[in-house]
Structures are given as structure tokens and as C-alpha cells.
Design an enzyme around this catalytic site. Structure first.
Site, PDB file in Angstrom:
ATOM      1  N   HIS A  87      -0.255  -3.770   1.561  1.00  0.00           N
ATOM      2  CA  HIS A  87      -0.510  -4.437   2.859  1.00  0.00           C
ATOM      3  C   HIS A  87      -0.364  -5.926   2.193  1.00  0.00           C
ATOM      4  CE1 HIS A  87      -1.646  -1.193   4.963  1.00  0.00           C
ATOM      5  NE2 HIS A  87      -2.610  -0.838   4.330  1.00  0.00           N
TER       6      HIS A  87
ATOM      7  N   HIS B 269      -1.038   4.264   6.827  1.00  0.00           N
ATOM      8  CA  HIS B 269      -0.900   2.886   7.223  1.00  0.00           C
ATOM      9  C   HIS B 269       0.202   2.167   6.867  1.00  0.00           C
ATOM     10  CE1 HIS B 269      -5.433   3.952   6.158  1.00  0.00           C
ATOM     11  NE2 HIS B 269      -5.684   3.422   7.527  1.00  0.00           N
TER      12      HIS B 269
END
Length: 314
Positions: free
Chosen positions: A121, A160
Site C-alpha cells: 500500500h 486488498h
């Protein structure tokens, strides 16, 4: 098979109640030590500033390495910096660089990086989503520049979407990024319409998709794109939070799904890059499920290396 890790990765303190804990790494390391004989355990080196600056802006390096907190400090609502975090972040990114060097030197076919904090991320300028530096992106950029590769595939099966990895390489045609992830879900990116310069391949999974839809997305959409790219190195963001027991998502996968995908990726690696694969731990927040899935994944990697089935790299 080499596994890169470091004691400093346990020193990244996220505070009480946070799901990204040192116990995660402990569960992975214990499972591998107890159940996978023949692993070569290697100490992860620190990433250098130059290696980090290939994918991150100086502002992020300053925030992570030079803030020097004497207590826990929130970088965002999910991401914490502690006194032990800078060293952990350097070792986590450095592990991937060392793993790339190892497989590119022909000293191993596959390598696994058992590290934290996770990385996919982290964007060029921002730490987010539990991630400080983008470990796999640092390793991929090193492979491009140090080893002169022109085709690297990054495969991300964390539940994710790896928004940071996509952002770093969306304009880099030498890197293909492929991800299947739950939507809607943090970080609310990864729409299949996001294509970069034709090098980005996203598949969205609905909650409750289960093994059938997960494997279908990879078999019908993502694996053919990776195969057609003919990568010279295959890198994996290995997140196991899609498991049915994980509290962070709702895709409802089993450990066998990760073993299956690892074997499918190995076939592509054997056809195009001499079997070279570097895998990096990302998410997974139920400790028992994380241990089970990591074990299934690494066992598959070990079997690949032991098979001796190599194709000449192109």
C-alpha cells in the site's frame, strides 16, 4: 530454499489492538521452521537510501527514517511509526533486494521474504495501510536497474488491492502488475478499468466469492496476461487475508487456493524465466490461518525448486 527475515522486523510496534502485530511474523517463522525442512535462513540486510529512492520520494524517507519517535506515532489512522520501525522497514525492503540478487545469481530458483511491516500500500510519497516502504517495489526496481531486466511481473494475491505498487509502476511498461482483490474494500482502488500503460491487470472479487471465483479470475484473466508478458522474473505479493477465517475481508478462500496459484505461477516462471520467483509476505491477520497459508505457499515454492525443472530465461 532461502528465506530472508530479521529480528528487527519484530521491533515494529503497532500498539495495543492493532491487527498487524509482531505475532504475525512469529506465526509464519514458527510454521516454516517446524514444518519445512531444508530452508536456508538468511538475515535480511538493510535497504540503502539509493534503493529506496528508486520508488519513493525523499519526503517519505524522512518521515520513516528521520522522525525518530520515542513513542508510537500515527502516520495515518491505520499506520504506526514506533522507535523500532525504521530498522524494521529497512530490513523488510532489504530482504527483497537480497532475494532478487540471490535468484538472479542463479543461487536459488525461488526465495521467500518473511518480513514486516508489509509494503504494497505504500505509495511513492506516503506510508499507508500498515505499510511504510513498498518492499516488493523496491526489489522490482532493483531488478530493473541492477540486473537490467526488461520484463518483471508482480503478482498480488492479497485480498486488498496493492494501490501503492500499482501507482509506482503504472507508467512503467517493463513491469506488469496483476491483482485479484475484494471490492469494495480498502483502499478502494483496483478497478479493472485501471490499465496504466497496458501493464495493469485487476480483477475484482465480490464478498463471498470463494475458491471457484478466485481461481476463475486468475485462470481466465490474470494468468494468461502474465504468461503472454513472458516475464524474466516473477515476484509475488503474498497476502493471505483472503482466507475464510481472516477478520479483514470476506472472500472465503482456503489454504489450498494459495498453493494452487503458486503452482500455476511456477509453470509460467518455468516457461519464461528459468523458474525465478521471489515472494514477499504481505497481509494475513488470523494467526492460525496465516501460518497454514504461508506453509502451503512456501511448501509449493520448495517443491518448485526441488523439481529442477528449469527453462532458459529469455
Amino acid at each position: 530454499m532461502p528465506v530472508f527475515t530479521h529480528a528487527a522486523c519484530f521491533g515494529h510496534d503497532t500498539g495495543p489492538g492493532h491487527i498487524e502485530t509482531p505475532a504475525r511474523l512469529g506465526a509464519v517463522v514458527t510454521a516454516l521452521r517446524d514444518h519445512v525442512p531444508g530452508i536456508e535462513w538468511l538475515e535480511a540486510p538493510r535497504a540503502t537510501r539509493g534503493q529506496l529512492l528508486r520508488v519513493h520520494e525523499p519526503l517519505l524517507l524522512h518521515a520513516v527514517l528521520e522522525t525518530a519517535p520515542d513513542h508510537l506515532m500515527q502516520l495515518d489512522p491505520d499506520t504506526v511509526l514506533s522507535p523500532g520501525s525504521p530498522e524494521a522497514a529497512l530490513r523488510a525492503a532489504g530482504a527483497v533486494v537480497a532475494a532478487v540478487d540471490r535468484v538472479m545469481a542463479g543461487e536459488a530458483d525461488t526465495a521467500f521474504c518473511a518480513v514486516r511491516p508489509p509494503g504494497h500500500h505504500a505509495t511513492p510519497a506516503h506510508a499507508m495501510g500498515f505499510c511504510l516502504f513498498n518492499n516488493i517495489a523496491v526489489g522490482a526496481a532493483h531488478a530493473l536497474e541492477r540486473h537490467g531486466l526488461s520484463r518483471i511481473a508482480i503478482v498480488d494475491f492479497d485480498v486488498h488491492h496493492g494501490n501503492g505498487t500499482q501507482a509506482i509502476f503504472a507508467g512503467e511498461a517493463r513491469v506488469l502488475y496483476a491483482s485479484a482483490h475484494e471490492m469494495p474494500l480498502f483502499p478502494e482502488t483496483g478497478n479493472p478499468r485501471e490499465r496504466g500503460v497496458g501493464n495493469i491487470h485487476n480483477a475484482a472479487l465480490q464478498p463471498g466469492s470463494g475458491s471457484h471465483r478466485f481461481r476463475e479470475a486468475w485462470r481466465e484473466r490474470l494468468l494468461p496476461a502474465i504468461d503472454a508478458f513472458e516475464p524474466q522474473l516473477l515476484m509475488v505479493s503474498a497476502g493471505f487475508d483472503g482466507h475464510r477465517a481472516d477478520p479483514a475481508a470476506h472472500v472465503e478462500l482456503e489454504a489450498d487456493d494459495f498453493a494452487w496459484l503458486t503452482c500455476e505461477l511456477a509453470g509460467i516462471a518455468a516457461r519464461h524465466c528459468g523458474g525465478r520467483m521471489v515472494s514477499v509476505l504481505e497481509g494475513g491477520y488470523d494467526l492460525a490461518a496465516l501460518a497454514e497459508c504461508s506453509l502451503a505457499h512456501v511448501r509449493a515454492l520448495v517443491a518448485i525448486g526441488a523439481s529442477g525443472q528449469r527453462a532458459p530465461p529469455t
